[in-house]
Design a protein around this motif. Sequence first.
Motif, PDB file in Angstrom:
ATOM      1  N   LYS A 159      50.446  31.571  39.345  1.00  0.00           N
ATOM      2  CA  LYS A 159      51.784  31.210  39.837  1.00  0.00           C
ATOM      3  C   LYS A 159      52.120  31.962  41.115  1.00  0.00           C
ATOM      4  N   GLY A 160      51.629  33.201  41.208  1.00  0.00           N
ATOM      5  CA  GLY A 160      51.922  33.996  42.382  1.00  0.00           C
ATOM      6  C   GLY A 160      51.282  33.477  43.661  1.00  0.00           C
ATOM      7  N   LEU A 161      50.352  32.545  43.530  1.00  0.00           N
ATOM      8  CA  LEU A 161      49.695  31.978  44.709  1.00  0.00           C
ATOM      9  C   LEU A 161      50.576  30.971  45.433  1.00  0.00           C
ATOM     10  N   PHE A 162      51.549  30.415  44.718  1.00  0.00           N
ATOM     11  CA  PHE A 162      52.310  29.291  45.245  1.00  0.00           C
ATOM     12  C   PHE A 162      53.791  29.646  45.354  1.00  0.00           C
ATOM     13  N   PRO A 163      54.477  29.040  46.313  1.00  0.00           N
ATOM     14  CA  PRO A 163      55.928  29.247  46.403  1.00  0.00           C
ATOM     15  C   PRO A 163      56.629  28.577  45.236  1.00  0.00           C
ATOM     16  N   ALA A 164      57.896  28.931  45.031  1.00  0.00           N
ATOM     17  CA  ALA A 164      58.658  28.351  43.928  1.00  0.00           C
ATOM     18  C   ALA A 164      58.760  26.847  44.066  1.00  0.00           C
ATOM     19  N   THR A 165      58.877  26.363  45.314  1.00  0.00           N
ATOM     20  CA  THR A 165      58.922  24.920  45.563  1.00  0.00           C
ATOM     21  C   THR A 165      57.513  24.430  45.816  1.00  0.00           C
ATOM     22  N   PRO A 166      57.066  23.396  45.104  1.00  0.00           N
ATOM     23  CA  PRO A 166      55.698  22.911  45.293  1.00  0.00           C
ATOM     24  C   PRO A 166      55.396  22.597  46.751  1.00  0.00           C
ATOM     25  N   ILE A 167      54.163  22.862  47.133  1.00  0.00           N
ATOM     26  CA  ILE A 167      53.726  22.636  48.507  1.00  0.00           C
ATOM     27  C   ILE A 167      53.622  21.147  48.775  1.00  0.00           C
ATOM     28  N   ALA A 168      54.124  20.725  49.921  1.00  0.00           N
ATOM     29  CA  ALA A 168      53.954  19.332  50.347  1.00  0.00           C
ATOM     30  C   ALA A 168      52.756  19.293  51.273  1.00  0.00           C
ATOM     31  N   ALA A 169      51.602  19.024  50.736  1.00  0.00           N
ATOM     32  CA  ALA A 169      50.373  19.058  51.535  1.00  0.00           C
ATOM     33  C   ALA A 169      50.423  17.997  52.611  1.00  0.00           C
ATOM     34  N   THR A 170      49.977  18.347  53.808  1.00  0.00           N
ATOM     35  CA  THR A 170      50.062  17.424  54.934  1.00  0.00           C
ATOM     36  C   THR A 170      48.836  16.555  55.076  1.00  0.00           C
ATOM     37  N   GLY A 171      47.827  16.769  54.244  1.00  0.00           N
ATOM     38  CA  GLY A 171      46.617  15.949  54.326  1.00  0.00           C
ATOM     39  C   GLY A 171      45.794  16.355  55.512  1.00  0.00           C
ATOM     40  N   GLU A 172      45.572  15.429  56.450  1.00  0.00           N
ATOM     41  CA  GLU A 172      44.688  15.715  57.567  1.00  0.00           C
ATOM     42  C   GLU A 172      45.280  16.789  58.471  1.00  0.00           C
ATOM     43  N   MET A 173      44.415  17.657  58.964  1.00  0.00           N
ATOM     44  CA  MET A 173      44.840  18.701  59.892  1.00  0.00           C
ATOM     45  C   MET A 173      45.079  18.090  61.262  1.00  0.00           C
ATOM     46  N   ASP A 174      45.979  18.668  62.009  1.00  0.00           N
ATOM     47  CA  ASP A 174      46.182  18.236  63.386  1.00  0.00           C
ATOM     48  C   ASP A 174      45.006  18.688  64.225  1.00  0.00           C
ATOM     49  N   GLU A 175      44.613  17.827  65.071  1.00  0.00           N
ATOM     50  CA  GLU A 175      43.481  18.177  65.938  1.00  0.00           C
ATOM     51  C   GLU A 175      43.929  19.190  66.992  1.00  0.00           C
ATOM     52  N   GLU A 179      33.485  22.903  52.816  1.00  0.00           N
ATOM     53  CA  GLU A 179      33.772  23.238  54.205  1.00  0.00           C
ATOM     54  C   GLU A 179      34.566  22.127  54.885  1.00  0.00           C
ATOM     55  N   GLN A 180      34.244  20.875  54.548  1.00  0.00           N
ATOM     56  CA  GLN A 180      34.978  19.761  55.140  1.00  0.00           C
ATOM     57  C   GLN A 180      36.443  19.776  54.698  1.00  0.00           C
ATOM     58  N   THR A 181      36.682  20.119  53.441  1.00  0.00           N
ATOM     59  CA  THR A 181      38.062  20.193  52.951  1.00  0.00           C
ATOM     60  C   THR A 181      38.848  21.261  53.692  1.00  0.00           C
ATOM     61  N   LEU A 182      38.228  22.427  53.889  1.00  0.00           N
ATOM     62  CA  LEU A 182      38.908  23.505  54.613  1.00  0.00           C
ATOM     63  C   LEU A 182      39.215  23.113  56.052  1.00  0.00           C
ATOM     64  N   GLN A 183      38.298  22.385  56.672  1.00  0.00           N
ATOM     65  CA  GLN A 183      38.417  22.099  58.098  1.00  0.00           C
ATOM     66  C   GLN A 183      39.293  20.892  58.398  1.00  0.00           C
ATOM     67  N   THR A 184      39.306  19.906  57.525  1.00  0.00           N
ATOM     68  CA  THR A 184      39.970  18.638  57.854  1.00  0.00           C
ATOM     69  C   THR A 184      41.264  18.400  57.090  1.00  0.00           C
ATOM     70  N   THR A 185      41.600  19.238  56.124  1.00  0.00           N
ATOM     71  CA  THR A 185      42.860  19.077  55.403  1.00  0.00           C
ATOM     72  C   THR A 185      43.634  20.385  55.404  1.00  0.00           C
ATOM     73  N   ASN A 186      44.896  20.280  55.073  1.00  0.00           N
ATOM     74  CA  ASN A 186      45.731  21.475  54.937  1.00  0.00           C
ATOM     75  C   ASN A 186      46.145  21.690  53.490  1.00  0.00           C
ATOM     76  N   MET A 187      45.340  21.164  52.566  1.00  0.00           N
ATOM     77  CA  MET A 187      45.647  21.309  51.147  1.00  0.00           C
ATOM     78  C   MET A 187      45.137  22.654  50.630  1.00  0.00           C
ATOM     79  N   PRO A 188      45.852  23.282  49.692  1.00  0.00           N
ATOM     80  CA  PRO A 188      45.339  24.521  49.090  1.00  0.00           C
ATOM     81  C   PRO A 188      44.003  24.255  48.384  1.00  0.00           C
ATOM     82  N   VAL A 189      43.111  25.235  48.428  1.00  0.00           N
ATOM     83  CA  VAL A 189      41.781  25.095  47.829  1.00  0.00           C
ATOM     84  C   VAL A 189      41.557  26.270  46.866  1.00  0.00           C
ATOM     85  N   PHE A 190      41.130  25.946  45.648  1.00  0.00           N
ATOM     86  CA  PHE A 190      40.810  26.960  44.647  1.00  0.00           C
ATOM     87  C   PHE A 190      39.349  26.805  44.261  1.00  0.00           C
TER      88      PHE A 190
END
Length: 715
Positions: free
Chosen positions: A699-715, A598-609
């Motif tokens: 592969k269908g989950l992701f765009p052709a260009t790898p995602i640049a994860a932003t890390g912490e979510m904006d408050e 739950e913390q990962t979903l709430q505080t980061t913008n990284m894809p979660v599997f």
Amino acid sequence: MLLRALVLFVSLFLSLPAFAQNDIATVSNERHVLLRLHADATAAVPGKPLRLAFEQTIEPGWHTYWSNPGDSGEPMRVEWSLPDGAKAGEILWPAPDRVPYGPLMNFGYQDHAVMLSVLNVPANAVLGSTLSIKADVTTLVCDEICIPESDVLTLDIPVATSSAPANEALFADAASKLPLMLDWKTVTDYNADEVKVRITLPASEAGLGDKTQDMIWFPFEWGYIENASDQVATYEASTRTLTLHQKATSDRDISKLDNVSYLVRVGDQSFIVGGAIMRADAPVMFDSEAMQPDMPSSLPLILVFALLGGLILNIMPCVFPILSMKALHLVSLPREQRTHAQIQGILYAAGVIVMFLALAAILIAIREAGAQVGWGFQLQNPAVVAGLAWLMFVIGLNLAGVFDLHIAFGGDLLIAERHHPLLSSFLTGVLATLVATPCSAPFMATAMGAALVQPEPIALLIFAFVGLGLALPYVLLCFAPVLQKLLPRPGAWMEIFRQLLAFPMFASAVWLVWVVAQQGGSMAVGWTLAGMVTLAFAIWMLDLKAAKKSTRRVLTLLGVILIGLTLWNLQLVVPVASDTEADVETVNYQPYDTSAFEQTLQTTNMPVFVNMTAAWCITCLVNEKAVLSTPEAKDLFAANKVVYFKGDWTNKDAAITGFLNHYGRSGVPLYVYFGPSENGDTRPTGKILPQILTIDELKGLFPATPIAATGEMDE
């Protein structure tokens, strides 16, 4: 949320004079919370958990806060500094009190409170060294003003091979005040005026309905309940429905909130329940109480899924030999016995369906008693898995011709078929269901998940349709002679084919022994293998053709006694705690933990599997070997910075059961992907992937260009 922030700001502003009078707060006498850190053992044992306790002694008139502080305040925050390899679990909060403050209602603690956490001691910790634990703790304490107090707590514990209990009274009292996590069906109805939380009590807990006057409840999520409003609890005995009523508020946009939980206090006891939240503007599905993501919307569709799942079970390696030998026995019958064959087909189907209904009844009864279980619950007991391994092994020996007992498949079922053919057909159906229990098929998991949130009669109907699907191919062969013509003619090859079918059973037995190893360790494996040898010896004695009748009786008695003793010794196959190892070497891999997830979903913008699996799940193991553990999948996850959570349901785990229930499933595998938000929007809800995974699906989950994860979510 704005009101909470405003109150907190004003409180902190009012507290500034206190700080001005005492420039160095850490040495000031104006402390309102005395904080201590304790361990429950005198030493840290490598690879073993160590319980820690944060003890708060609070000045009279002041209070601290729960994980959801209510209308204002902040919970205690902990920043750990730990040795390499050590990891502290989430804070375990005792049940709070309602703390009124003017028009507001806070949730927190007065006088004394103890929060627990579990520290995983590294397996490579050096004996004789010292494990240094440091926690930077910030505690907000309030009366008419609010003051954040900071503490640096340290604990140095020797590392040894064994330890003695410490602080037993403190930890026992703290554990008794922790709420119990329960899997009771819970649905929240939300509209602009009122929140109604409907909890279906198990029959064993119906007595709670008499204690509605003593109930207090606390939402884990903020912003949709007016905390200071009156709480009213009602109970409907006919449906065992406990309903909690409270005024609603709209401080928070809950349009993306699918699941909510509550802590309910009844006197000194407390428990946690949770489930779907139903908004007045949300679309209504088949049954509002049973609304779950990815669940079929009508009973006919659920029954179709159940039937398809049962059909697919026939091609599983455990079941296919039974169907094959029953079919070949059928075509070898004379034409004049076809009516008799149809009766046998009906009884075979009856055996399958009755066994499925029996398993369903046991499962429903266990859930009604309050336990968190799903389909496959029986395989979370290593003794049951060992018993199934023995069954597969004995069937394999029989098919290979080692023993001439004709245990099934058109021969004798311990009783001569020519004397009791109808009983034999029924018991063969029971046997087919037993050997099918370790398997799960596509469509079946969705149907089972839907079944477990329906009323008991509908749930049993769904299970019966799974059994009908399993029995249907053989029944069709019995009633449609034209289909029998598609099968090869009887001949000497049938004996060779029968022997060949022994090997899938042996492979299944080996796999089940491996599952026992995951659940019970080497000792359980030893007992399982010893049981195989003993059973083989007992059956050998039963199969001996002694010349004297008295000798045959003695051998039969000894064989039966030996089999009985072997089955009795199943109680020695017990589970042991095991550490989850990162067998999937991918970036950001970690075992599933509700708090971390739950913390990962709430505080980061990284894809979660999320991968929910079990060692006894064939489909899970195939997907891991063929897809998830491949270099291609690992590279794909690494390139897109995916956080990979893996939940191991091999042994019972309430957190994983809760996750499965939330997504409308009662068994594994379950794969859920949570994509990142785009353009600052809310993160999209989880996407459930097919049970049979492919690399193209990933592969269908992701765009052709790898995602640049932003890390912490904006408050």
